[in-house]
Motif scaffolding. Sequence first.
Motif, PDB file in Angstrom:
ATOM      1  N   GLN A  87       0.820  -1.201   0.000  1.00 18.96           N
ATOM      2  CA  GLN A  87       0.000   0.000   0.000  1.00 18.96           C
ATOM      3  C   GLN A  87       0.858   1.257   0.000  1.00 18.96           C
ATOM      4  OE1 GLN A  87      -2.259  -1.225   3.584  1.00 18.96           O
ATOM      5  NE2 GLN A  87      -4.105  -0.937   2.355  1.00 18.96           N
ATOM      6  N   GLY A  88       0.283   2.319  -0.521  1.00 17.37           N
ATOM      7  CA  GLY A  88       0.942   3.618  -0.518  1.00 17.37           C
ATOM      8  C   GLY A  88      -0.082   4.689  -0.830  1.00 17.37           C
ATOM      9  N   SER A  89       0.381   5.909  -1.034  1.00 15.11           N
ATOM     10  CA  SER A  89      -0.524   7.013  -1.367  1.00 15.11           C
ATOM     11  C   SER A  89       0.190   7.989  -2.285  1.00 15.11           C
ATOM     12  CB  SER A  89      -0.999   7.727  -0.098  1.00 15.11           C
ATOM     13  OG  SER A  89       0.080   8.347   0.582  1.00 15.11           O
ATOM     14  N   VAL A  90      -0.613   8.728  -3.026  1.00 14.46           N
ATOM     15  CA  VAL A  90      -0.082   9.730  -3.942  1.00 14.46           C
ATOM     16  C   VAL A  90      -0.955  10.971  -3.838  1.00 14.46           C
ATOM     17  CG1 VAL A  90      -1.444   8.827  -5.880  1.00 14.46           C
ATOM     18  CG2 VAL A  90       0.608  10.188  -6.326  1.00 14.46           C
ATOM     19  N   LEU A  91      -0.352  12.138  -3.857  1.00 16.36           N
ATOM     20  CA  LEU A  91      -1.085  13.386  -3.745  1.00 16.36           C
ATOM     21  C   LEU A  91      -1.981  13.602  -4.957  1.00 16.36           C
ATOM     22  CD1 LEU A  91       1.703  15.767  -2.376  1.00 16.36           C
ATOM     23  CD2 LEU A  91      -0.241  14.840  -1.106  1.00 16.36           C
ATOM     24  N   SER A 112      -8.837  12.998   2.632  1.00 14.39           N
ATOM     25  CA  SER A 112      -7.489  13.559   2.526  1.00 14.39           C
ATOM     26  C   SER A 112      -7.298  14.127   1.132  1.00 14.39           C
ATOM     27  CB  SER A 112      -6.427  12.493   2.807  1.00 14.39           C
ATOM     28  OG  SER A 112      -6.394  11.543   1.762  1.00 14.39           O
ATOM     29  N   GLN A 113      -6.164  14.770   0.930  1.00 13.80           N
ATOM     30  CA  GLN A 113      -5.816  15.328  -0.380  1.00 13.80           C
ATOM     31  C   GLN A 113      -4.880  14.378  -1.130  1.00 13.80           C
ATOM     32  OE1 GLN A 113      -4.217  19.210   0.530  1.00 13.80           O
ATOM     33  NE2 GLN A 113      -6.246  20.109   0.776  1.00 13.80           N
ATOM     34  N   SER A 114      -5.170  13.087  -1.013  1.00 16.54           N
ATOM     35  CA  SER A 114      -4.350  12.083  -1.688  1.00 16.54           C
ATOM     36  C   SER A 114      -5.217  10.903  -2.091  1.00 16.54           C
ATOM     37  CB  SER A 114      -3.214  11.622  -0.773  1.00 16.54           C
ATOM     38  OG  SER A 114      -3.736  11.011   0.394  1.00 16.54           O
ATOM     39  N   TYR A 115      -4.636  10.033  -2.922  1.00 20.72           N
ATOM     40  CA  TYR A 115      -5.281   8.800  -3.364  1.00 20.72           C
ATOM     41  C   TYR A 115      -4.592   7.606  -2.699  1.00 20.72           C
ATOM     42  CZ  TYR A 115      -8.001  10.940  -7.162  1.00 20.72           C
ATOM     43  OH  TYR A 115      -8.904  11.676  -7.892  1.00 20.72           O
ATOM     44  N   LEU A 116      -5.378   6.620  -2.316  1.00 15.54           N
ATOM     45  CA  LEU A 116      -4.839   5.366  -1.798  1.00 15.54           C
ATOM     46  C   LEU A 116      -4.468   4.467  -2.970  1.00 15.54           C
ATOM     47  CD1 LEU A 116      -4.330   3.333   0.556  1.00 15.54           C
ATOM     48  CD2 LEU A 116      -6.722   2.623   0.285  1.00 15.54           C
ATOM     49  N   VAL A 117      -3.241   3.939  -2.950  1.00 13.78           N
ATOM     50  CA  VAL A 117      -2.758   3.054  -4.004  1.00 13.78           C
ATOM     51  C   VAL A 117      -2.498   1.682  -3.384  1.00 13.78           C
ATOM     52  CG1 VAL A 117      -1.056   2.706  -5.826  1.00 13.78           C
ATOM     53  CG2 VAL A 117      -1.663   5.034  -5.109  1.00 13.78           C
ATOM     54  N   GLU A 118      -3.098   0.650  -3.964  1.00 18.20           N
ATOM     55  CA  GLU A 118      -2.926  -0.708  -3.443  1.00 18.20           C
ATOM     56  C   GLU A 118      -2.525  -1.654  -4.572  1.00 18.20           C
ATOM     57  OE1 GLU A 118      -5.762  -1.110   0.441  1.00 18.20           O
ATOM     58  OE2 GLU A 118      -6.708  -1.541  -1.499  1.00 18.20           O
TER      59      GLU A 118
END
Length: 223
Positions: free
Chosen positions: A32-36, A174-180
């Motif tokens: 998992q991670g996130s991107v603005l 939040s001001q980001s997207y969840l990346v899985e």
Amino acid sequence: MSAANAAPITATDSLSQALKANIIPNQEYLLQGSVLDSAVEVLLHRLRGLCDNVDAGPETFNDQEVCFSLRDPNQQAAPLMLRVRKALDVRDMPYQLRYIGQPDLGDKNRPTVVRSSLDIACNGMLLEFLNELGCRIEFEYSVKGYMFRKGRMKITVAKVFKISQSSMTPEPISQSYLVELSVLAPQGQDAIAEDMRAFADQLRPLVHLDKIDYKRLGHMSVT
């Protein structure tokens, strides 16, 4: 024994054989991670170049998920957590009931999180059934985004929204997207974790996909 006298193979027999052979995909490998928000279009462009079906583009989804808990009346065991997901953009899609187990923290060198996972397609009576069982709603949210495929790997880039009873419009959390990045596979398929790590490395520095340190999160929640 002749074919005429042979006992028919039932669905139960097939399921039993599959269980014995360990071929049911009951393990989820996850990064998992996130991107603005400001960088998500660059990531989507990168994924279009790396993933399958480049010409068709990614699938889109808009789902609502409700997390239920079923508690032990004697309070001797941890609550059983069940998740129900419903597509908001496709009317005839079945509900998805999902059980996710605790992550396996035994091997620190394993590249991904590994946890038990079972998915079942259900009809619209599912919510009523869970209520009759004594399940209670813990939280709910909606997710809207894109899904890519790379072989057995599934990559989702999604915006998570808070569902508020006082507002008809979902609010982004939040001001980001969840990346899985995930793979469902039978037990004993740990080699897929290395493939996932190699694919995740191709997405850097746009997004850093890693396994969550659940022990650290638990410590933070206590403190």
